[in-house]
Design a protein around this motif. Structure first.
Motif, mmCIF file in Angstrom:
data_model
loop_
_atom_site.group_PDB
_atom_site.id
_atom_site.type_symbol
_atom_site.label_atom_id
_atom_site.label_comp_id
_atom_site.label_asym_id
_atom_site.label_seq_id
_atom_site.Cartn_x
_atom_site.Cartn_y
_atom_site.Cartn_z
ATOM 1 N N HIS A 68 6.796 3.096 5.621
ATOM 2 C CA HIS A 68 7.823 2.682 4.654
ATOM 3 C C HIS A 68 7.358 1.385 3.995
ATOM 4 C CE1 HIS A 68 11.837 2.233 2.907
ATOM 5 N NE2 HIS A 68 11.772 0.955 3.260
ATOM 6 N N ILE A 69 6.714 1.521 2.854
ATOM 7 C CA ILE A 69 6.199 0.374 2.112
ATOM 8 C C ILE A 69 6.878 0.344 0.750
ATOM 9 C CG2 ILE A 69 4.156 -0.721 1.137
ATOM 10 C CD1 ILE A 69 4.202 -0.692 4.168
ATOM 11 N N THR A 70 7.501 -0.788 0.417
ATOM 12 C CA THR A 70 8.296 -0.866 -0.812
ATOM 13 C C THR A 70 7.539 -1.466 -1.989
ATOM 14 O OG1 THR A 70 9.183 -3.017 -0.104
ATOM 15 C CG2 THR A 70 10.433 -1.047 0.506
ATOM 16 N N SER A 71 6.477 -2.219 -1.737
ATOM 17 C CA SER A 71 5.757 -2.866 -2.832
ATOM 18 C C SER A 71 4.419 -2.177 -3.070
ATOM 19 C CB SER A 71 5.526 -4.352 -2.522
ATOM 20 O OG SER A 71 4.687 -4.513 -1.396
ATOM 21 N N ASN A 72 4.080 -2.029 -4.334
ATOM 22 C CA ASN A 72 2.799 -1.413 -4.685
ATOM 23 C C ASN A 72 1.620 -2.253 -4.195
ATOM 24 O OD1 ASN A 72 4.058 0.735 -5.967
ATOM 25 N ND2 ASN A 72 4.043 -0.265 -7.973
ATOM 26 N N GLU A 73 1.810 -3.568 -4.169
ATOM 27 C CA GLU A 73 0.721 -4.456 -3.765
ATOM 28 C C GLU A 73 0.342 -4.223 -2.305
ATOM 29 O OE1 GLU A 73 -0.579 -9.008 -4.652
ATOM 30 O OE2 GLU A 73 1.519 -8.653 -4.157
ATOM 31 N N ILE A 74 1.346 -4.182 -1.430
ATOM 32 C CA ILE A 74 1.071 -3.915 -0.016
ATOM 33 C C ILE A 74 0.562 -2.490 0.156
ATOM 34 C CG2 ILE A 74 2.130 -3.612 2.257
ATOM 35 C CD1 ILE A 74 1.675 -6.473 1.618
#
Length: 238
Positions: A68-74
């Protein structure tokens, strides 16, 4: 013509200077089948490399899908991290673990995790268990431990990130994964299983912090870890 029992046993061994050599027996020098044997061995190695690459891509795909990753950067840093770590010298221990990554909402006091155990995940676990059973090696020294403990789920939570600093984010991911393995007995046994005798003795003398830092370096994320420490120092000093 019936092949000898040793047919196909020739192997290419990687040397430290990026060169390879053949692992052969003394009787290979006078064997009339050595060319066919070498050709067959190389074919088997190529097929194994393709199979390992497919396993790696399948595992990475499942990790990305279930995390569950919400940011494109991460997300982009995580994808690069997984590709690099599975290709690292210690990457084989990851196939006995399912790494999941969760980016916690900022300023949240609590955070719920929902991990769907789908048929795909169950099949993935079964495939890895079968792979380990098929490639089982002779018993190892008790001090090294074995890799027969089963399949381990490791969850990494992120509560912060570093916008516009991908190397620091990569260092953060590498550090947390390394700490996961370095801080529990099962992870340590898995690591010891694939180290050389010299590295094993060195690793066993380290504390958790040194083990974590050593793994980060061994996996090839030393520069990223330095970028993380620099960003952390900057945040703490502001």
């Amino acid at each position: 013509m019936e092949k000898k029992d040793c047919f196909g046993s020739l192997k290419d061994i990687d040397l430290n200077n990026s060169q390879t050599t053949n692992q052969a027996r003394l009787e290979c020098r006078s064997c009339e089948e050595i060319r066919d044997c070498l050709r067959y061995s190389k074919q088997m190695m190529e097929e194994k490399k393709e199979k390992d690459e497919l396993r790696k891509q399948n595992m990475i795909s499942q990790i990305i899908d279930l995390s569950h990753i919400t940011s494109n950067e991460i997300g982009s840093c995580l994808l690069e991290f997984l590709s690099r770590i599975y290709s690292s010298p210690l990457g084989m221990i990851l196939f006995k673990n399912l790494l999941l990554f969760y980016e916690a909402p900022p300023n949240s006091s609590s955070f719920n995790l929902t991990i769907p155990i789908s048929r795909t995940v169950i099949n993935l676990i079964r495939e890895e268990e079968n792979e380990m059973r098929d490639s089982a090696s002779p018993p190892v020294s008790p001090q090294r431990g074995g890799l027969d403990e089963g399949f381990t789920l490791r969850i990494v939570l992120f509560q912060r990130s570093f916008p516009d600093h991908p190397k620091a984010n990569m260092g953060m991911i590498a550090y947390e994964v390394a700490r996961s393995f370095a801080s529990d007995d099962l992870g340590i046994r898995q690591i010891l299983q694939i180290l050389s005798d010299v590295e094993m003795n060195l690793f066993k003398k380290m504390d958790i912090d040194l083990r974590t830092n050593w793994l980060v370096e061994k996996w090839g994320f030393g520069d990223d870890f330095e970028a993380l420490k620099k960003e952390m120092a900057s945040v703490e000093g502001s």
